[in-house]
Design a protein around this motif. Structure first.
Motif, PDB file in Angstrom:
ATOM      1  N   LEU A 269       1.533  57.186  78.192  1.00 59.64           N
ATOM      2  CA  LEU A 269       0.378  56.645  78.906  1.00 59.64           C
ATOM      3  C   LEU A 269      -0.187  57.677  79.877  1.00 59.64           C
ATOM      4  CD1 LEU A 269       1.708  53.051  79.679  1.00 59.64           C
ATOM      5  CD2 LEU A 269      -0.122  53.646  78.085  1.00 59.64           C
ATOM      6  N   THR A 272      -2.345  60.056  78.026  1.00 59.61           N
ATOM      7  CA  THR A 272      -3.603  59.394  77.690  1.00 59.61           C
ATOM      8  C   THR A 272      -4.502  59.322  78.910  1.00 59.61           C
ATOM      9  OG1 THR A 272      -2.487  58.039  76.034  1.00 59.61           O
ATOM     10  CG2 THR A 272      -4.639  57.278  76.789  1.00 59.61           C
ATOM     11  N   GLY A 273      -3.906  58.951  80.046  1.00 62.10           N
ATOM     12  CA  GLY A 273      -4.691  58.846  81.274  1.00 62.10           C
ATOM     13  C   GLY A 273      -5.249  60.178  81.712  1.00 62.10           C
ATOM     14  N   THR A 290      -4.107  53.673  82.908  1.00 62.15           N
ATOM     15  CA  THR A 290      -2.681  53.945  82.734  1.00 62.15           C
ATOM     16  C   THR A 290      -1.765  52.987  83.483  1.00 62.15           C
ATOM     17  OG1 THR A 290      -3.191  56.277  82.445  1.00 62.15           O
ATOM     18  CG2 THR A 290      -0.910  55.727  82.953  1.00 62.15           C
ATOM     19  N   TRP A 294       1.270  50.510  82.173  1.00 59.47           N
ATOM     20  CA  TRP A 294       2.655  50.871  82.475  1.00 59.47           C
ATOM     21  C   TRP A 294       3.401  49.679  83.062  1.00 59.47           C
ATOM     22  CZ3 TRP A 294       4.725  54.118  87.071  1.00 59.47           C
ATOM     23  CH2 TRP A 294       6.070  54.445  86.840  1.00 59.47           C
TER      24      TRP A 294
END
Length: 495
Positions: A269, A272-273, A290, A294
């Motif tokens: 994540l 990705t963030g 994100t 999470w």
């Protein structure tokens, strides 16, 4: 009649809530005696194991001692020797130890290990008995070195334990009679009840061991708690209530795997963030994508659910300072999973050097605040990084207690005033988020979650308009009282 629950009560599995209602509706006052067993009842596991491990780390035991202990434990499990013999063998290893040394060791073990093994469910029952004015005691085959730190922590005045012989401040390695096991423990409890001019018929007894059956049959309110095989069979035959809970216990591979899976989901994540942040040139967009995912991943993997009331207050006033009561390492996950977006983190300037803080600051809006010298000008300068994030639309999340509250017998710790001064200065409301039972899924210092449901009440925003430097402390106490009132009169959950 002794050994039989009062008429009108249910038999078989019983919840803590059911027992609390029965305590509240039943006789009040000190002539009602409550006896808690210790190992396996008030705490998960056995305190002797923690002491053994501590001695092992200090090098007090050699290979022969370990082998001898292993054989003795196996013989006890196989019922080849009595528990009294096992206790005598264990205490014999303490020969020559200074009493003061064991007292200090007991305090250290409680602080590092046993404090996080106390069942929150049992604390709830303890507090219900205390509100009813009952006389409360611990009766255990363990020594006072093992039991007394926990008793002080829980505010239990009366403690009955096995007694070791001490001469001139040094243990002889012998246990004194009568020993607190089976009949000896039952006799000690009966003597305690008699000394308080009370009756066994008005006595509550919480215990888990099969050796407690005789005393269970003698009292008026037997409550087998996480009972062993024989005690459970007897409880069913006698029609006694059986209390079970699993909020504490051993760290199993499944629990570790589930929690680690959730926590480690941060890394994909995170990438990705960072990608989103680079594309949009906006760190807040990256955090908004994100961090909620999470928090959701951690709780989904761990089997933790949130039962919420007042969800509408989460979005009615933004930006705001979200205040939550702090019990364990995962409170922020619960709150973050609810607030979800446009959150900023406030940290001490010293945390800039922390590698984890530095990594998260690349993704999450963070204000590292220098300690002010005390003047209004210096305070305003220190607060400027936070003010900048608020002007950009970020809300702040803070635990006003300052740290994880250790005392399980209080609802709320004292509030520090910093968060309230911050809200007043920035001109934004505070929104109280009250967490009722976080300890059911994780102890204060736990690094893993157990499955369960956490109750959360989001209260209406409290406007700070009209607050002054002088009355901010009073306003903080008023908000703290809101937390206390909510915990005492819990609202219905949202549909």
């Amino acid at each position: 009649m002794a050994g039989t629950a009062r008429s009108g009560s249910r038999h078989g599995p019983v919840s803590v809530a059911d027992l609390v209602k029965r305590i509240e509706a039943g006789p009040q006052g000190p002539k009602n005696i409550v006896i808690f067993d210790f190992d396996g009842t008030l705490i998960a596991g056995y305190s002797a194991s923690a002491f053994f491990q501590a001695h092992l780390r200090k090098g007090d035991y050699n290979a022969f001692d370990l082998a001898e202990a292993g054989v003795a434990i196996w013989q006890s499990v196989a019922k080849a020797i009595e528990m009294q013999d096992l206790l005598n063998k264990a205490i014999a290893k303490w020969k020559g130890k200074k009493e003061a040394e064991l007292v200090a060791l007991g305090e250290k073990i409680f602080d590092k290990t046993l404090s996080d093994k106390v069942y929150p469910e049992m604390v709830t029952l303890l507090l219900a008995h205390r509100r009813a004015g009952h006389t409360i005691a611990i009766a255990s085959s363990a020594t006072r070195f093992q039991v007394e730190p926990t008793a002080r922590f829980l505010g239990i005045e009366h403690v009955m334990t096995s007694t070791v012989e001490v001469k001139r401040g040094v243990l002889t390695g012998k246990m004194l009679e009568p020993q607190m096991w089976g009949k000896g423990k039952a006799d000690a409890v009966k003597a305690f009840v008699k000394a308080h001019k009370a009756k066994l018929a008005d006595t509550w007894f919480y215990a888990d061991g099969d050796e407690e059956i005789g005393l269970m049959k003698a009292v008026g309110h037997p409550v087998p708690t996480n009972p062993g095989k024989e005690l459970q069979a007897t409880a069913r035959a006698e029609g006694w209530d059986i209390l079970r809970h699993s909020s504490r216990g051993s760290t199993t591979p499944e629990l570790l795997t589930r929690t680690a899976t959730g926590l480690m989901s941060l890394f994909p994540l995170l990438y990705t963030g960072i990608g989103v942040g680079l594309l949009t040139r906006n760190k807040r967009n990256a955090a908004n994508l994100t961090l909620p995912l999470w928090a959701d991943s951690v709780m989904l993997a761990s089997g933790v659910k949130l039962r919420v009331t007042g969800r509408e207050h989460l979005t009615s006033h933004r930006p705001a300072v979200f205040l939550f009561n702090h019990r364990n390492n995962f409170d922020a996950f619960f709150v973050g999973a609810l607030v979800r977006t446009d959150l900023a983190w406030v940290g001490k300037a010293e945390l800039k050097k922390n590698p984890i803080s530095a990594m998260l600051s690349r993704l999450v809006p963070v204000a590292f605040v220098e300690r002010s010298g005390g003047s209004p000008e210096e305070a305003a300068k220190a607060l400027e990084p936070v003010a900048k994030m608020v002007r950009e639309g970020c809300s702040i999340m803070i635990a006003p207690e300052g740290t994880r509250v250790r005392d399980m017998t209080v609802d709320i710790g004292s509030f520090k005033k910093g968060a309230f001064h911050m809200a007043r200065t920035l001109g934004i409301p505070v929104i109280p988020i009250v967490i009722r039972n976080a300890l059911d899924v994780a102890g204060r210092d736990a690094v893993m979650l157990r499955s369960g449901t956490v109750d959360i009440a989001v209260l209406p925003p409290v406007e700070t308009k009209g607050w002054t430097e002088k009355n901010t402390g009073q306003k903080a106490e008023e908000v703290r009282q809101m937390f206390i009132d909510t915990l005492e009169n819990w609202p219905d959950a949202d549909d």
